[in-house]
Design a protein around this motif. Structure first.
Motif, PDB file in Angstrom:
ATOM      1  N   ALA A 228       0.963  -1.226  -0.080  1.00 15.78           N
ATOM      2  CA  ALA A 228       0.027   0.005   0.053  1.00 15.78           C
ATOM      3  C   ALA A 228       1.148   1.236   0.133  1.00 15.78           C
ATOM      4  N   LEU A 229       1.909   1.164   0.749  1.00 20.66           N
ATOM      5  CA  LEU A 229       2.866   2.402   0.829  1.00 20.66           C
ATOM      6  C   LEU A 229       3.515   2.681  -0.517  1.00 20.66           C
ATOM      7  N   ALA A 230       3.968   1.388  -1.387  1.00 19.75           N
ATOM      8  CA  ALA A 230       4.683   1.661  -2.611  1.00 19.75           C
ATOM      9  C   ALA A 230       3.450   2.267  -3.852  1.00 19.75           C
ATOM     10  N   VAL A 231       2.268   1.750  -3.619  1.00 17.94           N
ATOM     11  CA  VAL A 231       1.108   2.291  -4.320  1.00 17.94           C
ATOM     12  C   VAL A 231       0.894   3.545  -4.007  1.00 17.94           C
ATOM     13  N   MET A 232       0.761   4.161  -3.021  1.00 13.87           N
ATOM     14  CA  MET A 232       0.827   5.464  -2.800  1.00 13.87           C
ATOM     15  C   MET A 232       1.908   6.366  -2.930  1.00 13.87           C
ATOM     16  N   THR A 233       3.071   5.704  -2.904  1.00 16.25           N
ATOM     17  CA  THR A 233       4.329   6.551  -3.199  1.00 16.25           C
ATOM     18  C   THR A 233       4.126   6.880  -4.877  1.00 16.25           C
TER      19      THR A 233
ATOM     20  N   THR B  26      -0.219  18.537  -4.705  1.00 16.05           N
ATOM     21  CA  THR B  26       0.050  17.973  -3.354  1.00 16.05           C
ATOM     22  C   THR B  26      -1.416  17.958  -2.503  1.00 16.05           C
ATOM     23  N   GLU B  27      -1.863  19.292  -2.355  1.00 15.83           N
ATOM     24  CA  GLU B  27      -3.054  19.431  -1.576  1.00 15.83           C
ATOM     25  C   GLU B  27      -4.271  18.586  -1.815  1.00 15.83           C
ATOM     26  N   GLU B  28      -4.451  18.479  -3.127  1.00 18.46           N
ATOM     27  CA  GLU B  28      -5.356  17.632  -3.697  1.00 18.46           C
ATOM     28  C   GLU B  28      -5.168  16.080  -3.308  1.00 18.46           C
ATOM     29  N   ARG B  29      -3.883  15.573  -3.398  1.00 18.75           N
ATOM     30  CA  ARG B  29      -3.545  14.343  -2.771  1.00 18.75           C
ATOM     31  C   ARG B  29      -3.707  13.986  -1.417  1.00 18.75           C
ATOM     32  N   ILE B  30      -3.335  14.906  -0.575  1.00 17.44           N
ATOM     33  CA  ILE B  30      -3.387  14.934   0.929  1.00 17.44           C
ATOM     34  C   ILE B  30      -4.843  14.960   1.215  1.00 17.44           C
ATOM     35  N   GLY B  31      -5.470  15.775   0.828  1.00 18.46           N
ATOM     36  CA  GLY B  31      -6.963  16.022   1.084  1.00 18.46           C
ATOM     37  C   GLY B  31      -7.666  14.878   0.730  1.00 18.46           C
ATOM     38  N   GLY B  32      -7.783  14.290  -0.377  1.00 17.68           N
ATOM     39  CA  GLY B  32      -7.991  12.754  -0.710  1.00 17.68           C
ATOM     40  C   GLY B  32      -7.808  11.550  -0.126  1.00 17.68           C
ATOM     41  N   ALA B  33      -6.389  11.610   0.363  1.00 16.15           N
ATOM     42  CA  ALA B  33      -6.035  10.495   1.357  1.00 16.15           C
ATOM     43  C   ALA B  33      -6.733  10.873   2.476  1.00 16.15           C
ATOM     44  N   ALA B  34      -6.725  11.993   3.195  1.00 18.04           N
ATOM     45  CA  ALA B  34      -7.304  12.205   4.414  1.00 18.04           C
ATOM     46  C   ALA B  34      -8.913  11.820   4.496  1.00 18.04           C
ATOM     47  N   VAL B  35      -9.663  12.095   3.549  1.00 15.96           N
ATOM     48  CA  VAL B  35     -10.883  11.766   3.368  1.00 15.96           C
ATOM     49  C   VAL B  35     -10.959  10.260   3.429  1.00 15.96           C
TER      50      VAL B  35
ATOM     51  N   GLY C  44      -8.821  -0.892   6.742  1.00 13.54           N
ATOM     52  CA  GLY C  44      -9.714   0.031   5.857  1.00 13.54           C
ATOM     53  C   GLY C  44      -9.127   1.517   5.723  1.00 13.54           C
ATOM     54  N   ALA C  45      -8.464   2.006   6.780  1.00  9.79           N
ATOM     55  CA  ALA C  45      -7.843   3.316   6.704  1.00  9.79           C
ATOM     56  C   ALA C  45      -6.696   3.446   5.948  1.00  9.79           C
ATOM     57  N   VAL C  46      -6.061   2.324   5.784  1.00 10.75           N
ATOM     58  CA  VAL C  46      -4.805   2.114   4.886  1.00 10.75           C
ATOM     59  C   VAL C  46      -5.327   2.060   3.368  1.00 10.75           C
ATOM     60  N   VAL C  47      -6.202   1.392   3.304  1.00  5.14           N
ATOM     61  CA  VAL C  47      -6.778   0.945   1.687  1.00  5.14           C
ATOM     62  C   VAL C  47      -7.385   2.302   1.309  1.00  5.14           C
ATOM     63  N   GLY C  48      -8.311   3.006   2.316  1.00  4.13           N
ATOM     64  CA  GLY C  48      -9.004   4.137   1.863  1.00  4.13           C
ATOM     65  C   GLY C  48      -7.980   5.451   1.548  1.00  4.13           C
ATOM     66  N   GLY C  49      -7.016   5.324   2.617  1.00  8.88           N
ATOM     67  CA  GLY C  49      -6.221   6.477   2.312  1.00  8.88           C
ATOM     68  C   GLY C  49      -5.226   6.358   0.924  1.00  8.88           C
ATOM     69  N   ALA C  50      -5.154   5.087   0.528  1.00  7.51           N
ATOM     70  CA  ALA C  50      -4.354   4.779  -0.767  1.00  7.51           C
ATOM     71  C   ALA C  50      -5.229   5.196  -1.901  1.00  7.51           C
ATOM     72  N   ALA C  51      -6.557   4.673  -1.776  1.00  8.08           N
ATOM     73  CA  ALA C  51      -7.434   5.112  -2.972  1.00  8.08           C
ATOM     74  C   ALA C  51      -7.854   6.499  -2.785  1.00  8.08           C
ATOM     75  N   GLY C  52      -8.005   7.032  -1.902  1.00  2.44           N
ATOM     76  CA  GLY C  52      -8.300   8.532  -1.811  1.00  2.44           C
ATOM     77  C   GLY C  52      -6.876   9.466  -2.419  1.00  2.44           C
TER      78      GLY C  52
END
Length: 68
Positions: free
Chosen positions: A8-13, A22-31, A44-52
């Protein structure tokens, strides 16, 4: 567990590297992380953060277009 977290960390990277802002990515990851945590807990938080983080800019662009 460690393998899935690293994956999941590799996919997010990779997703963040192709980021327009970056603001769009951070906001999407937080939501996404918040929603995932409510639905499925820590996993779910890890997967949702990556998807966001991956879909955040597309959602922001669509929202901007809809409000103009």
């Amino acid at each position: 567990m460690k393998t899935s977290t690293l994956a999941a960390l590799a996919v997010m990277t990779l997703g963040l590297a192709a980021c327009s802002t970056t603001e769009e990515r951070i906001g999407g990851a937080a939501v996404g992380a918040g929603t995932g945590a409510v639905v499925a807990g820590p996993v779910g938080a890890v997967v949702g953060g990556a998807a966001g983080a991956v879909t955040g800019p597309a959602v922001a662009r669509t929202t901007r277009r809809a409000t103009r």
